[in-house]
Design a protein around this motif. Structure first.
Motif, PDB file in Angstrom:
ATOM      1  N   ARG A 149       0.849  -1.195   0.000  1.00 34.23           N
ATOM      2  CA  ARG A 149       0.000   0.000   0.000  1.00 34.23           C
ATOM      3  C   ARG A 149       0.881   1.240   0.000  1.00 34.23           C
ATOM      4  O   ARG A 149       1.801   1.366   0.813  1.00 34.23           O
ATOM      5  N   PRO A 150       0.601   2.195  -0.914  1.00 35.15           N
ATOM      6  CA  PRO A 150       1.380   3.434  -0.949  1.00 35.15           C
ATOM      7  C   PRO A 150       0.728   4.527  -0.106  1.00 35.15           C
ATOM      8  O   PRO A 150      -0.490   4.546   0.093  1.00 35.15           O
ATOM      9  N   ALA A 151       1.534   5.441   0.380  1.00 39.50           N
ATOM     10  CA  ALA A 151       1.046   6.619   1.091  1.00 39.50           C
ATOM     11  C   ALA A 151       1.984   7.770   0.762  1.00 39.50           C
ATOM     12  O   ALA A 151       3.135   7.568   0.368  1.00 39.50           O
ATOM     13  N   ALA A 152       1.479   8.987   0.949  1.00 39.58           N
ATOM     14  CA  ALA A 152       2.295  10.167   0.673  1.00 39.58           C
ATOM     15  C   ALA A 152       1.672  11.366   1.363  1.00 39.58           C
ATOM     16  O   ALA A 152       0.509  11.341   1.784  1.00 39.58           O
ATOM     17  N   THR A 153       2.461  12.425   1.487  1.00 39.24           N
ATOM     18  CA  THR A 153       1.897  13.693   1.930  1.00 39.24           C
ATOM     19  C   THR A 153       0.943  14.205   0.855  1.00 39.24           C
ATOM     20  O   THR A 153       1.147  13.980  -0.335  1.00 39.24           O
ATOM     21  N   GLY A 154      -0.096  14.908   1.286  1.00 39.52           N
ATOM     22  CA  GLY A 154      -1.022  15.488   0.331  1.00 39.52           C
ATOM     23  C   GLY A 154      -2.405  14.862   0.383  1.00 39.52           C
ATOM     24  O   GLY A 154      -2.664  13.902   1.114  1.00 39.52           O
ATOM     25  N   ARG A 155      -3.286  15.417  -0.412  1.00 40.59           N
ATOM     26  CA  ARG A 155      -4.682  14.960  -0.469  1.00 40.59           C
ATOM     27  C   ARG A 155      -4.767  13.684  -1.294  1.00 40.59           C
ATOM     28  O   ARG A 155      -4.289  13.638  -2.436  1.00 40.59           O
ATOM     29  N   LEU A 156      -5.367  12.660  -0.729  1.00 40.44           N
ATOM     30  CA  LEU A 156      -5.546  11.405  -1.446  1.00 40.44           C
ATOM     31  C   LEU A 156      -6.676  11.556  -2.449  1.00 40.44           C
ATOM     32  O   LEU A 156      -7.786  11.982  -2.114  1.00 40.44           O
ATOM     33  N   ALA A 160      -6.844   2.738  -7.161  1.00 39.27           N
ATOM     34  CA  ALA A 160      -7.312   1.644  -8.009  1.00 39.27           C
ATOM     35  C   ALA A 160      -6.452   0.410  -7.754  1.00 39.27           C
ATOM     36  O   ALA A 160      -5.245   0.512  -7.504  1.00 39.27           O
ATOM     37  N   VAL A 161      -7.106  -0.758  -7.797  1.00 42.87           N
ATOM     38  CA  VAL A 161      -6.423  -2.032  -7.602  1.00 42.87           C
ATOM     39  C   VAL A 161      -6.620  -2.862  -8.858  1.00 42.87           C
ATOM     40  O   VAL A 161      -7.744  -3.017  -9.346  1.00 42.87           O
ATOM     41  N   GLY A 162      -5.525  -3.380  -9.405  1.00 45.82           N
ATOM     42  CA  GLY A 162      -5.595  -4.213 -10.588  1.00 45.82           C
ATOM     43  C   GLY A 162      -4.750  -5.454 -10.416  1.00 45.82           C
ATOM     44  O   GLY A 162      -4.161  -5.699  -9.353  1.00 45.82           O
ATOM     45  N   ALA A 163      -4.666  -6.234 -11.465  1.00 49.30           N
ATOM     46  CA  ALA A 163      -3.906  -7.479 -11.412  1.00 49.30           C
ATOM     47  C   ALA A 163      -2.434  -7.221 -11.152  1.00 49.30           C
ATOM     48  O   ALA A 163      -1.741  -8.037 -10.530  1.00 49.30           O
ATOM     49  N   GLU A 164      -1.940  -6.068 -11.630  1.00 48.11           N
ATOM     50  CA  GLU A 164      -0.513  -5.793 -11.487  1.00 48.11           C
ATOM     51  C   GLU A 164      -0.170  -5.077 -10.187  1.00 48.11           C
ATOM     52  O   GLU A 164       1.006  -4.936  -9.863  1.00 48.11           O
ATOM     53  N   GLY A 165      -1.177  -4.597  -9.484  1.00 47.39           N
ATOM     54  CA  GLY A 165      -0.857  -3.926  -8.236  1.00 47.39           C
ATOM     55  C   GLY A 165      -1.840  -2.825  -7.911  1.00 47.39           C
ATOM     56  O   GLY A 165      -2.989  -2.835  -8.347  1.00 47.39           O
ATOM     57  N   ARG A 166      -1.370  -1.841  -7.185  1.00 51.85           N
ATOM     58  CA  ARG A 166      -2.227  -0.768  -6.691  1.00 51.85           C
ATOM     59  C   ARG A 166      -1.680   0.577  -7.152  1.00 51.85           C
ATOM     60  O   ARG A 166      -0.469   0.798  -7.157  1.00 51.85           O
ATOM     61  N   ARG A 167      -2.605   1.478  -7.494  1.00 54.32           N
ATOM     62  CA  ARG A 167      -2.251   2.843  -7.862  1.00 54.32           C
ATOM     63  C   ARG A 167      -2.978   3.806  -6.933  1.00 54.32           C
ATOM     64  O   ARG A 167      -4.126   3.574  -6.556  1.00 54.32           O
ATOM     65  N   ALA A 168      -2.298   4.879  -6.582  1.00 57.64           N
ATOM     66  CA  ALA A 168      -2.921   5.908  -5.747  1.00 57.64           C
ATOM     67  C   ALA A 168      -2.373   7.257  -6.164  1.00 57.64           C
ATOM     68  O   ALA A 168      -1.193   7.392  -6.500  1.00 57.64           O
ATOM     69  N   GLN A 169      -3.246   8.253  -6.145  1.00 55.31           N
ATOM     70  CA  GLN A 169      -2.861   9.609  -6.524  1.00 55.31           C
ATOM     71  C   GLN A 169      -2.959  10.523  -5.309  1.00 55.31           C
ATOM     72  O   GLN A 169      -3.937  10.496  -4.568  1.00 55.31           O
ATOM     73  N   PHE A 170      -1.912  11.332  -5.107  1.00 55.38           N
ATOM     74  CA  PHE A 170      -1.883  12.319  -4.033  1.00 55.38           C
ATOM     75  C   PHE A 170      -1.530  13.667  -4.645  1.00 55.38           C
ATOM     76  O   PHE A 170      -0.680  13.744  -5.539  1.00 55.38           O
ATOM     77  N   VAL A 171      -2.167  14.708  -4.163  1.00 57.26           N
ATOM     78  CA  VAL A 171      -1.855  16.061  -4.598  1.00 57.26           C
ATOM     79  C   VAL A 171      -1.374  16.836  -3.390  1.00 57.26           C
ATOM     80  O   VAL A 171      -2.096  16.967  -2.392  1.00 57.26           O
ATOM     81  N   PHE A 172      -0.153  17.313  -3.484  1.00 58.04           N
ATOM     82  CA  PHE A 172       0.461  18.023  -2.362  1.00 58.04           C
ATOM     83  C   PHE A 172       0.910  19.403  -2.822  1.00 58.04           C
ATOM     84  O   PHE A 172       1.620  19.532  -3.829  1.00 58.04           O
ATOM     85  N   THR A 173       0.497  20.441  -2.097  1.00 57.79           N
ATOM     86  CA  THR A 173       0.948  21.797  -2.366  1.00 57.79           C
ATOM     87  C   THR A 173       1.783  22.267  -1.190  1.00 57.79           C
ATOM     88  O   THR A 173       1.298  22.338  -0.058  1.00 57.79           O
TER      89      THR A 173
END
Length: 645
Positions: A149-156, A160-173
Motif C-alpha cells: 500500500r502506498p502513502a504520501a503527503t497530500g490529499r488522497l 485503483a487495484v488491478g492485477a498488477e498492483g495498486r495505484r494511488a494519486q496524491f496532490v500536495f501543495t
C-alpha cells in the motif's frame, strides 16, 4: 518537515534549514510525478514533468538514482554534469525526465530513502528534480505491486487495484522538502471526521490500534482548530515506520512501528505531531532568525496535555525543562534566536524547554483572552507563509494593544537565566513585606509569590525590574509561610534545594579534576576527556582535597572506601546495582563530587559511555553499556521559601 528522533537517532542530512523567500503565493510551481516502486527489491522508475519550470532546475544527485532521459520542450538534451539545468537553457519550456534506480537497504544510518522487509520510504526532495519556486503543486501518482500500500503527503485522490498492483494519486501543495512517499505491507484503517479523511497505515499486527489513533487525531484537530484556526489540510495519516523516529510532515506523521502500542505515543507525542500541521508546516519557520515552532508546539501540545492531567503534572514538566537547562553545558547555552535547528539536538533544552517557558510566561503576561487572540491573528496573517519571532511579537502586540519589545528582547537575545533571591521577609498582622533580588543582567519579571495564611493560600504577582525590589502584600489573614515561584512558572535558574545535584552538573559547572583510585590513570584520563568533552586533568589525593569540583574514579570497593572516609553518613543508594555506577553528591561545604565506579576498573570506559544521556539524574547504573537504573536524590529546603510559625 519536523524530525523527532526517538532513541538516539539523528537525521542531520534531512533536518537542515529550508528558507523561503516570502509568501508562497509569490512563486507556485507545478510538477507531475509518476513513481513505480517495487518495495521488496527497491527498484523504481520515476517520470517527472515540470510544465513551466521557474528558475534553475536542480536534478537529483543520489548515487542510487540515475537520470536516464532529459527533454526540454519535447526534445532530448544532454544531462548537465553540474546537476543543475539552468533557466537560460530551458527558458520556461516543459522539462521531462525519467530516472531509474534502486533504493538502498535500511541501515543504522537513517537516510533520505531506504527499503526494508515490510516498508520503504523516500523523504524530502533529494530524489526529485525541483525548480526554484519555494512551493509547488505536486501531483504524485504512485504504483506498487499487489500486497503493498502506498502513502504520501497530500490529499488522497483516486485509488485503483488491478492485477498488477495498486495505484494511488496524491496532490500536495507545499515545499518539496516537506514531501514523503511511503510503501509498506500495510493494513489501512480509515475514519471520516467531518470533511477530513483520517487514515492509519499499520502493519497487520498493529491494525487493532487504528481506531484509537484516528479518534485521538480527530480530538487533537478539534482542539487545536478551536484554539488557533481551521485545520489546514484535507486529512491526517499515521504511517508506521521501520526506523526509530517520529517525523512530522504536512498532514502526516511517520512513526516507528516499535512504539505504536505505547500509550504516550497516542498522547503527547501524537498531539505534538498533529499540532505541527499548524506550526511548522502551514506556518513555516524562518530558520535564519530562529526556530520558534518547537517551543510553541511543545507548550500547546505537551504542556497543555500535562495541564489536563492536573497542576502537579504541569509543574513537573516545567521543572524538568529548568533542570535540563541547568544541566546544559555552558558552550551550548545560547540565545533562543540561535536555536535554528529543525530537529532535536544538543540545544534541545533551549529550543524546546526554554522556548516553551517563554510562551508560558507570555500567556501569563497577556491573560488567556489576548493569548488566544494573538495565536489566531498570527495564524491568519502567516498561514501558508514563512514566519519568524518578530511575526509572533507583532501578532501578540496587535491582539493586546501593548508594546512587547521588552519581553521578546530579554527572552530571545540573552543566554542563561536570571537567578532569584528572597533576601528578607517581614510579616506584620495581615501584611507581608518582601525584599526580592535577581542576578544581572536585569530582567523584567512578574514573580509569582504564594503565601500560606491562617485562612488559606493566596497567590500574588510581584513586579521585579531591578536588581533588588521591595513589595508589601495585603493579605486576608496573617502569614504562616511564603514561597517564591514554587510552581516554576518563570524561566529562571533553580535555587539550591529546589533540585538535587545532577550528573549534568559535572559537565556544566566548574571544571572538575579527576582522582584515579588504582593504577588505571591513562584509562581514567581518557574516560574523563570523553565524558567532559575536553582534556581531563588528573590530580593526586592531596590536590583533590581543595579542588572546586572532583570526580572520583575506580573500582567499586575503592570508590566506596574513599566515600566513607570523606563524606558523612551512609551512601545514598545501593552501590551494587549494575556493573558500573555514576552518581553525584555535595560535601558539607557544598562542593560537587562525582563518583564513577565499576565492578572491574577496566570496564569503566565501555559501561559509562552513555553517561551524558543521564545528565538530568542524580545517579545511574549501567550494564552492557545501557542504563538499568536512574533517579534523583530527595530535594531539601530552598532559600526561596520561609516559614513564620
Amino acid at each position: 518537515m519536523r524530525f523527532r528522533p526517538l532513541l538516539i537517532a539523528a537525521l542531520p542530512a534531512l533536518a537542515g534549514p529550508a528558507v523561503w523567500a516570502g509568501p508562497h503565493a509569490e512563486m507556485l510551481g507545478e510538477e507531475a510525478v509518476t513513481l513505480r516502486l517495487d518495495p521488496a527489491t527497491g527498484a523504481l522508475t520515476l517520470d517527472a514533468v515540470l510544465p513551466a519550470p521557474q528558475g534553475d532546475v536542480t536534478l537529483p544527485r543520489q548515487d542510487w538514482l540515475t537520470v536516464e532521459t532529459l527533454e526540454i520542450g519535447g526534445d532530448a538534451t544532454p544531462v548537465p554534469s553540474s546537476g543543475v539545468l539552468r533557466a537560460a537553457r530551458h527558458m520556461g519550456r516543459p522539462v521531462t525526465m525519467r530516472l531509474t534506480g534502486t533504493l538502498p537497504p535500511l541501515s543504522p544510518e537513517i537516510g533520505e530513502a531506504a527499503r526494508a522487509e515490510t516498508a520503504s520510504y523516500l523523504l524530502g526532495s533529494g530524489w526529485l528534480p525541483v525548480d526554484s519556486a519555494p512551493r509547488a503543486r505536486f501531483e504524485l501518482n504512485l504504483e506498487v505491486p499487489a500486497g503493498w500500500r502506498p502513502a504520501a503527503t497530500g490529499r488522497l485522490g483516486a485509488e485503483a487495484v488491478g492485477a498488477e498492483g495498486r495505484r494511488a494519486q496524491f496532490v500536495f501543495t507545499g515545499r518539496a522538502a516537506d514531501m514523503g512517499v511511503f510503501a509498506g505491507r500495510y493494513t489501512v484503517g480509515e475514519a471520516r471526521h467531518g470533511d477530513l479523511r483520517l487514515r492509519t497505515y499499520f502493519e497487520p499486527r498493529d491494525a487493532a490500534y487504528s481506531p484509537a489513533y484516528t479518534e485521538a487525531v480527530a480530538g487533537y484537530i478539534d482542539r487545536f482548530s478551536a484554539e488557533i484556526g481551521p485545520y489546514p489540510y484535507a486529512g491526517f495519516s499515521v504511517v508506521s515506520a521501520p526506523i526509530p523516529v517520529g517525523l512530522g510532515m504536512p498532514g502526516l506523521t511517520y512513526v516507528s512501528q516499535s512504539i505504536l502500542g505505547h500509550g504516550y505515543m497516542r498522547g503527547r507525542s501524537l498531539a505534538h505531531e498533529v499540532l505541527h500541521s499548524w506550526w511548522g508546516n502551514s506556518v513555516a519557520v524562518d530558520y535564519r532568525r530562529g526556530n520558534w515552532c518547537e517551543g510553541l508546539t511543545t507548550y500547546m501540545a505537551d504542556h497543555a496535555l500535562a495541564e489536563d492531567a492536573g497542576p502537579e503534572a504541569a509543574r513537573e514538566m516545567r521543572l524538568g525543562w529548568l533542570r535540563d537547562l541547568a544541566a546544559l553545558p555552558a558552550d551550548e547555552d545560547r540565545p533562543l534566536t540561535e536555536f535554528r535547528a529543525a530537529s532535536h539536538g544538543a540545544r534541545q533544552a533551549v529550543g524546546y524547554g526554554k522556548a516553551a517557558l517563554l510562551f508560558h510566561m507570555l500567556k501569563a503576561e497577556l491573560g488567556p483572552a489576548d493569548w488566544h487572540k494573538g495565536l489566531s491573528r498570527f495564524y491568519a496573517a502567516r498561514h501558508d507563509r514563512v514566519a519568524a519571532w518578530h511575526d509572533l511579537r507583532a501578532a501578540f502586540e496587535e491582539a493586546s494593544g501593548r508594546d512587547l519589545g521588552w519581553f521578546f528582547d530579554q527572552w530571545l537575545t540573552r543566554s542563561g537565566l536570571p537567578a532569584l533571591r528572597l533576601e528578607a521577609t517581614e510579616p506584620e498582622g495581615t501584611t507581608l513585606h518582601l525584599v526580592l533580588a535577581q542576578s544581572g543582567p536585569v530582567y523584567r519579571l512578574s514573580v509569582p509569590v504564594v503565601v500560606e495564611t491562617e485562612a488559606g493560600t493566596e497567590r500574588h504577582l510581584v513586579l521585579l525590574d531591578a536588581v533588588r525590589g521591595e513589595a508589601t502584600l495585603r493579605l486576608r489573614a496573617p502569614a504562616r509561610a511564603v514561597s517564591v515561584d514554587p510552581d516554576f512558572d518563570l524561566a529562571r535558574a533553580l535555587a539550591p534545594g529546589e533540585v538535587p545535584p545532577m550528573l549534568g552538573d559535572l559537565f556544566a559547572g566548574p571544571e572538575p579534576v579527576l582522582l584515579a583510585l588504582g593504577g588505571e590513570t591513562v584509562a581514567v584520563e581518557a574516560l574523563g576527556a570523553r565524558l567532559l568533552r575536553r582534556p581531563a586533568r588528573l590530580v593526586d589525593a592531596a590536590a583533590a582535597e581543595t579542588a572546586p569540583a572532583l570526580i572520583v574514579v575506580g573500582a567499586g570497593a575503592e570508590v566506596a572506601a574513599w566515600r566513607m572516609a570523606h563524606l558523612d553518613g551512609p551512601a545514598p543508594w545501593s552501590m551494587d546495582v549494575g556493573r558500573a555506577r555514576a552518581w553525584v553528591e555535595r560535601d558539607p561545604g557544598g562542593r560537587l563530587i562525582g563518583f564513577l565506579s565499576a565492578d572491574r576498573a577496566e570496564d569503566l570506559a565501555s559501561e559509562l559511555g552513555a553517561l551524558r544521556y543521564q545528565a538530568g539524574q542524580s545517579y545511574a547504573a549501567f550494564s552492557g553499556g545501557a542504563a538499568v537504573a536512574a533517579g534523583d536524590w530527595p530535594t531539601g529546603a530552598t532559600p526561596l521559601s520561609r516559614r513564620f510559625d
